[in-house]
Scaffold this active site. Structure first.
Site, mmCIF file in Angstrom:
data_model
loop_
_atom_site.group_PDB
_atom_site.id
_atom_site.type_symbol
_atom_site.label_atom_id
_atom_site.label_comp_id
_atom_site.label_asym_id
_atom_site.label_seq_id
_atom_site.Cartn_x
_atom_site.Cartn_y
_atom_site.Cartn_z
ATOM 1 N NE ARG A 204 2.833 13.720 -2.090
ATOM 2 C CZ ARG A 204 1.713 14.032 -1.447
ATOM 3 N NH1 ARG A 204 1.767 14.322 -0.143
ATOM 4 N NH2 ARG A 204 0.547 14.050 -2.073
ATOM 5 C CE LYS A 228 3.035 16.629 -4.460
ATOM 6 N NZ LYS A 228 2.532 16.105 -5.750
ATOM 7 C CG HIS A 304 6.277 8.001 -6.552
ATOM 8 N ND1 HIS A 304 5.760 8.899 -5.644
ATOM 9 C CD2 HIS A 304 5.359 7.905 -7.548
ATOM 10 C CE1 HIS A 304 4.581 9.333 -6.069
ATOM 11 N NE2 HIS A 304 4.315 8.745 -7.214
ATOM 12 N NE ARG A 307 2.711 9.155 -2.439
ATOM 13 C CZ ARG A 307 1.901 9.803 -1.602
ATOM 14 N NH1 ARG A 307 2.065 9.672 -0.304
ATOM 15 N NH2 ARG A 307 0.930 10.572 -2.051
ATOM 16 C CG HIS A 330 -3.700 11.210 -3.217
ATOM 17 N ND1 HIS A 330 -4.065 9.900 -3.480
ATOM 18 C CD2 HIS A 330 -2.372 11.277 -3.514
ATOM 19 C CE1 HIS A 330 -3.023 9.224 -3.905
ATOM 20 N NE2 HIS A 330 -1.985 10.037 -3.928
ATOM 21 C CE1 TYR A 339 -1.403 3.335 -5.468
ATOM 22 C CE2 TYR A 339 -2.742 5.241 -4.892
ATOM 23 C CZ TYR A 339 -1.515 4.696 -5.218
ATOM 24 O OH TYR A 339 -0.415 5.489 -5.321
#
Length: 356
Positions: A204, A228, A304, A307, A330, A339
Site C-alpha cells: 500500500r 492496517k 493503488h 497494487r 487483506h 482478482y
C-alpha cells in the site's frame, strides 16, 4: 491526452455549448482547469438530455438554449424524481449511469447557488433542489468491482515498459526541458525503485512511504511493514524490485545526503543549498506516479492500481488466493477474491491457446 485529441474534444464542447443556455457555458469554463475535456463533454450531453426533458414536459415554452435560471430554481423534488424515472424507464439508463447524470446536475446547481454571482454579488439561484436529491445506493458485487478495476491496471507486458519509461525514457522525451530533465536524472533511481517495489510486492501507499532502511532484508528480499490495524508483517518483493532497490541504495547517501539519524528509505530531494533531507511523503509518491502515468499514456494509473496490477499478475501466475491474501495484507479473503474475476478472461485465453 495529446494536444490533437484535446482540441478535438474542446471543439465538440463548443458545438454543444452553442445550443445550451449561457450559464452552462459559464459553468463549463469554470471547470476547464480541473476536469478533463471528456468529462466536460459528458456534462454537456447530460444537460442536453435534462433541458430537452424540461421542454418536452412543458416546464418552459421556450427552447433548450433559452431556459431561464428561474425555471431551475422552481423545480420540486417530485419533478426531479420524475426526470430520474424518465432516465431509468424511458431511456433505459442503469443506476450507475443515473448517478453520474445526477452528479452532473448537482455540480451545476451547486455552482449556480454557491459560486456564481450577479453584478450585485447575489447567487444566480437561491433555491437548490438538487442538493436535496440522493444518489442511488448501489451494492457492487466482486465481478462489478473487478470490471471497474480492469481498465486501470498494468498487464504483464506493461510492467517492464512502465519501469523502463521511468528509469530512462521519461528523461529522453524531456531532454529539451533542462529543469524537468535534470530533476528526472537526479531522482530516477529512487522513482524506479518505488514503482518496482509496488509492482513487485503489492504494498500500500502508506506502507511504501513508511519504510526505513532497517526494515529491508536484502538477502531474503523481504521488507518489514506496518499494515492496517498496526500489525507488523514481513512481505516478499520481486527480484527486479531487489535490483532496483540496490541501484537506489548505491546513490542514496551521496545524492540525498541524509542526516545520520535519518533512516527512512525514500528521501525527497532537498530544496535549496541548505535544504534538509526528509522522508518522501505519501502525497509526493502519488504525484510522481501521476506524472509518469500521464506521460506514459495511462493517466488512470495510481499507486493503488499498481497494487492491483501486482495482485492480478500474482493470481494469474500462481492461482493461490490464501497466499495472495497474506501478501496484500487483506483481513478478509472475500476482498482478495476480486482478482479471480479480474483474470477470468486471461485464464480463458490461456486454455484456448493450448489448442493452437
Amino acid at each position: 491526452m495529446d494536444k490533437h485529441r484535446k482540441m478535438h474534444y474542446m471543439n465538440r464542447i463548443d458545438e454543444k455549448l452553442s445550443d445550451l443556455p449561457w450559464f452552462i457555458t459559464e459553468f463549463i469554463d469554470s471547470r476547464k482547469r480541473k476536469l478533463s475535456p471528456t468529462t466536460l463533454l459528458n456534462y454537456c450531453h447530460d444537460y442536453i438530455i435534462f433541458f430537452d426533458w424540461l421542454v418536452a414536459e412543458n416546464f418552459t415554452e421556450d427552447s433548450r438554449k433559452n431556459i431561464k435560471l428561474a425555471t431551475l430554481e422552481k423545480l420540486t423534488i417530485r419533478e426531479v424524481e420524475n426526470f430520474l424515472s424518465f432516465l431509468e424507464y424511458q431511456l433505459g439508463n442503469a443506476k450507475l449511469t443515473i448517478n453520474r447524470k445526477l452528479s452532473s446536475l448537482k455540480s451545476l446547481f451547486d455552482y449556480l447557488q454557491n459560486k456564481a454571482e450577479t453584478n450585485d454579488l447575489k447567487p444566480y439561484i437561491q433555491r437548490n433542489v438538487m442538493a436535496k436529491m440522493d444518489l442511488n445506493v448501489i451494492k457492487e458485487n466482486q465481478e462489478t468491482i473487478a470490471n471497474r478495476i480492469d481498465g486501470k491496471i498494468l498487464r504483464e507486458d506493461d510492467f517492464e515498459s512502465f519501469r523502463q519509461f521511468i528509469a530512462h525514457d521519461f528523461g529522453e522525451i524531456n531532454k529539451e526541458n533542462k529543469r524537468i530533465f535534470n530533476f528526472h536524472q537526479f531522482n530516477r533511481e529512487r522513482d524506479t525503485a518505488i514503482v518496482s517495489l509496488i509492482l513487485g510486492s503489492g504494498l500500500r501507499l502508506s506502507e511504501v512511504a513508511g519504510i526505513n532502511i532497517e526494515d529491508l532484508d536484502m538477502n531474503k528480499a523481504l521488507v518489514r511493514v506496518i499494515r492496517k490495524g498496526n500489525k507488523e508483517q514481513y512481505v516478499y518483493f520481486s527480484k527486479q524490485a531487489l535490483l532496483d532497490l540496490e541501484n537506489y541504495l548505491q546513490i542514496r547517501e551521496s545524492r540525498y545526503i541524509p542526516e545520520k539519524n535519518e533512516s527512512f528509505l525514500f528521501i525527497a530531494a532537498s530544496i535549496g543549498r541548505k535544504g534538509k533531507s526528509r522522508r518522501l511523503t505519501q502525497r509526493s509518491i502519488e504525484k510522481l506516479i501521476e506524472k509518469y502515468a500521464s506521460a506514459f499514456g495511462k493517466p488512470a494509473l495510481t499507486v493503488h492500481s499498481l497494487r492491483h496490477s501486482f495482485a492480478t499478475r500474482y493470481h494469474l501466475e500462481n492461482n493461490d488466493v490464501p497466499r495472495l491474501k497474506n501478501q496484500l495484507g487483506h483481513s478478509s479473503i472475500q476482498t482478495t477474491m476480486i482478482y479471480t474475476h479480474l483474470t477470468d478472461e486471461e485464464m480463458r485465453k490461456a486454455v484456448n491457446n493450448m489448442d493452437k
